[in-house]
Design an enzyme around this catalytic site. Structure first.
Site, PDB file in Angstrom:
ATOM      1  N   LYS A  22      16.074   8.547  14.690  1.00  0.00           N
ATOM      2  CA  LYS A  22      14.796   8.670  13.977  1.00  0.00           C
ATOM      3  C   LYS A  22      13.767   9.406  14.836  1.00  0.00           C
ATOM      4  O   LYS A  22      13.117  10.351  14.382  1.00  0.00           O
ATOM      5  CB  LYS A  22      14.261   7.266  13.647  1.00  0.00           C
ATOM      6  CG  LYS A  22      12.794   7.231  13.234  1.00  0.00           C
ATOM      7  CD  LYS A  22      12.320   5.839  12.871  1.00  0.00           C
ATOM      8  CE  LYS A  22      11.760   5.029  13.992  1.00  0.00           C
ATOM      9  NZ  LYS A  22      10.361   5.276  14.358  1.00  0.00           N
ATOM     10  N   ASN A  23      13.634   8.990  16.089  1.00  0.00           N
ATOM     11  CA  ASN A  23      12.533   9.515  16.901  1.00  0.00           C
ATOM     12  C   ASN A  23      12.802  10.915  17.453  1.00  0.00           C
ATOM     13  O   ASN A  23      11.918  11.530  18.027  1.00  0.00           O
ATOM     14  CB  ASN A  23      12.183   8.530  18.027  1.00  0.00           C
ATOM     15  CG  ASN A  23      11.538   7.269  17.458  1.00  0.00           C
ATOM     16  OD1 ASN A  23      11.052   7.286  16.324  1.00  0.00           O
ATOM     17  ND2 ASN A  23      11.553   6.192  18.216  1.00  0.00           N
ATOM     18  N   ARG A  92       3.959   6.923  12.376  1.00  0.00           N
ATOM     19  CA  ARG A  92       3.300   7.442  13.566  1.00  0.00           C
ATOM     20  C   ARG A  92       3.550   8.943  13.760  1.00  0.00           C
ATOM     21  O   ARG A  92       2.668   9.704  14.146  1.00  0.00           O
ATOM     22  CB  ARG A  92       3.881   6.685  14.777  1.00  0.00           C
ATOM     23  CG  ARG A  92       3.137   6.904  16.051  1.00  0.00           C
ATOM     24  CD  ARG A  92       1.934   6.050  16.049  1.00  0.00           C
ATOM     25  NE  ARG A  92       1.098   6.239  17.192  1.00  0.00           N
ATOM     26  CZ  ARG A  92      -0.164   5.883  17.205  1.00  0.00           C
ATOM     27  NH1 ARG A  92      -0.707   5.336  16.154  1.00  0.00           N
ATOM     28  NH2 ARG A  92      -0.896   6.053  18.261  1.00  0.00           N
ATOM     29  N   CYS A 116       3.888   1.581  13.456  1.00  0.00           N
ATOM     30  CA  CYS A 116       4.001   0.185  13.871  1.00  0.00           C
ATOM     31  C   CYS A 116       2.783  -0.263  14.654  1.00  0.00           C
ATOM     32  O   CYS A 116       2.273   0.472  15.499  1.00  0.00           O
ATOM     33  CB  CYS A 116       5.250  -0.002  14.727  1.00  0.00           C
ATOM     34  SG  CYS A 116       6.754   0.144  13.783  1.00  0.00           S
ATOM     35  N   ASP A 299      11.745  -0.274  22.714  1.00  0.00           N
ATOM     36  CA  ASP A 299      12.210  -0.520  21.343  1.00  0.00           C
ATOM     37  C   ASP A 299      13.366  -1.523  21.301  1.00  0.00           C
ATOM     38  O   ASP A 299      13.642  -2.118  20.250  1.00  0.00           O
ATOM     39  CB  ASP A 299      12.660   0.795  20.681  1.00  0.00           C
ATOM     40  CG  ASP A 299      11.483   1.736  20.429  1.00  0.00           C
ATOM     41  OD1 ASP A 299      10.334   1.283  20.503  1.00  0.00           O
ATOM     42  OD2 ASP A 299      11.727   2.926  20.172  1.00  0.00           O
ATOM     43  N   ILE A 321       5.627  -0.760  28.538  1.00  0.00           N
ATOM     44  CA  ILE A 321       5.136   0.325  27.677  1.00  0.00           C
ATOM     45  C   ILE A 321       4.119  -0.204  26.663  1.00  0.00           C
ATOM     46  O   ILE A 321       2.995   0.283  26.590  1.00  0.00           O
ATOM     47  CB  ILE A 321       6.312   1.019  26.926  1.00  0.00           C
ATOM     48  CG1 ILE A 321       7.421   1.415  27.911  1.00  0.00           C
ATOM     49  CG2 ILE A 321       5.810   2.226  26.141  1.00  0.00           C
ATOM     50  CD1 ILE A 321       7.053   2.413  28.970  1.00  0.00           C
TER      51      ILE A 321
END
Ligand code: EPZ
Length: 410
Positions: A22-23, A92, A116, A299, A321
């Site tokens: 996804k990212n 995002r 998120c 994550d 993070i």
């Protein structure tokens, strides 16, 4: 609000094919607008964030076809428009359109991107760097407005902090300039985006800095997205808790450190090329800090936190993070989780659970709550479970194929 009831405690078994990341996919889709031509991208996950981005593309006169996992984007008719539309608020990565628009049009007006809720998620690294390029940045009433003319000289930017989003956005914003970017993020999703830009014909050198040389992209490109390392880690934890799962299409290099750490702590995982076989194991909880690549990613932190609750021993977990990203384990306290939060850390202990309901507040917390509900020999209702569709392709279908019993209530 969406609700699902999971009848937990079943032994799971089966094979899962990991989808594209996804990212990595979201910035690569945005980067595909830069050539005003055609991009054929494969291994694209069918997830809500991808569909929301495609809906923004349609608004900008960009056309596409999406068959199986192949997305063909045609940006030859791309036109500028202010991005004051609701889709921007749903995820995002819509902020990558800022960098793209600055490169192509020298301006961008956009809602502050959603996504998120992981505590404060400022954009100061991005804004400072846009200003260093020569743009004026205004941010008022949830609207970001950026315009100006880039400096007519080599641009040298040091990012204020290590950030996936800022690295990619500043590469995009400087792609038609000559620039050096210091302090960039080395996460695999950033590297995949840089590799895509290279394939598109942009001259980029990555050593200890990123060097960008003004160049003209090709009119068409074909590219395959890397596998999703967080999706892989989600199913690894599911197997360690619940049964035996074979994972295909995994990039082992991208999860080497977390997997080796699990194996050192008694996880039964066998790896071969791009396949992993993971078996139910009594993992020994270990202290860790979720941190930058190659460490355990933030994550995956909620997934590991839930894993530890089912195993003997205690662990101290810190997220370097997103400092307060503990909504999943803390949400489980009322069902029996023995979790204590102290100064940006949590301590997990072996727990015995009761049936009840929980609520998912963000994507990975939602995945972690699913892991809990599947592993616990109780019945759990997950409220807001549809968040999972933002980042996991075929999630419920996969659960069913592995043997999870569930019922969608609303
Ligand atoms: C990306 O978010 C991912 N999202 C996140 O995944 C991931 O958790 C995160 O990187 C860290 O790996 C996408 O790729 C779409 P950052 P991003 O900028 O880019 C601070 C998921 O579940 N910061 O690397 O927004 C920030 O608050 C999502 O898939 C500033 O202070 O993260 C954080 O503490 C959730 N100012 C740290 O830096 C800034 O201008 C790293 O954030 C930017 C960031």
């Amino acid at each position: 609000m969406s609700k699902i009831k999971i009848y937990g405690g079943k032994y799971l078994s089966g094979t899962i094919k990991i989808h594209g990341s996804k990212n990595a996919c979201l910035p690569i889709m945005c980067a595909s607008l830069l050539n005003r031509g055609r991009a054929t991208i494969s291994n694209v996950p069918k997830i809500a964030d991808v569909y929301n981005l495609l809906s923004i593309f349609s608004y900008l006169n960009v056309t596409y076809t999406f068959t199986d996992d192949v997305l063909v984007i045609d940006s030859s008719k791309l036109t500028y428009s202010d991005l004051l539309i609701n889709e921007v608020l749903t995820f995002r990565a819509s902020y990558y359109l800022i960098g793209i628009f600055l490169a192509l049009f020298g301006k961008c007006k956009i809602y502050y991107p959603g996504g998120c809720k992981l505590g404060e998620r400022p954009l100061d690294y991005h804004f400072d760097a846009f200003e260093a390029i020569g743009y004026n940045v205004n941010y008022n009433d949830n609207i970001i407005e950026i315009a100006g003319i880039p400096k007519n000289e080599h641009i040298d930017i040091t990012l204020k902090g290590n950030s996936v989003g800022a690295t990619i956005n500043i590469v995009f914003a400087t792609i038609f300039l000559n620039a050096t970017i210091h302090n960039y993020s080395l996460e695999p999703e950033v590297i995949d985006t840089l590799d895509f830009l290279g394939k598109l014909g942009f001259k980029i050198i990555k050593n200890q800095n990123i060097e960008i040389f003004n160049s003209i992209p090709k009119r068409s490109v074909k590219y395959r997205i890397i596998p999703d390392r967080i999706e892989a880690l989600t199913y690894v934890v599911m197997a360690l808790l619940c049964g035996n799962i074979k994972l295909e299409n995994v990039n082992l290099l991208h999860i080497d450190y977390p997997i080796r750490t699990l194996i050192l702590n008694n996880a039964d995982i066998i790896m071969y090329k791009n396949v992993m076989c993971c078996n139910k194991s009594k993992v020994i909880p270990f202290n860790f800090e979720a941190d930058l690549y190659p460490k355990i990613p933030t994550d995956a932190q909620p997934l590991f936190s839930v894993l530890f609750l089912f195993n003997n021993g205690s662990a101290i977990i810190e997220d370097k993070i997103f400092k307060n990203r503990f909504s999943a384990p803390l949400e489980l306290v009322h069902l029996g989780a023995r979790v204590t939060a102290i100064e940006n850390k949590i301590i997990t202990n072996h727990s015995i659970f009761v049936s009840g309901s929980v609520r998912a507040f963000d994507l990975r917390a939602c995945a972690a709550l699913f892991l809990f509900a599947i592993a616990s020999p109780t019945n759990t209702v997950i409220n807001n479970y549809e968040i999972i569709e933002r980042g996991y392709d075929d999630f419920l279908k996969n659960l069913k194929s592995l043997g999870v019993k569930y019922e969608i209530i609303e």
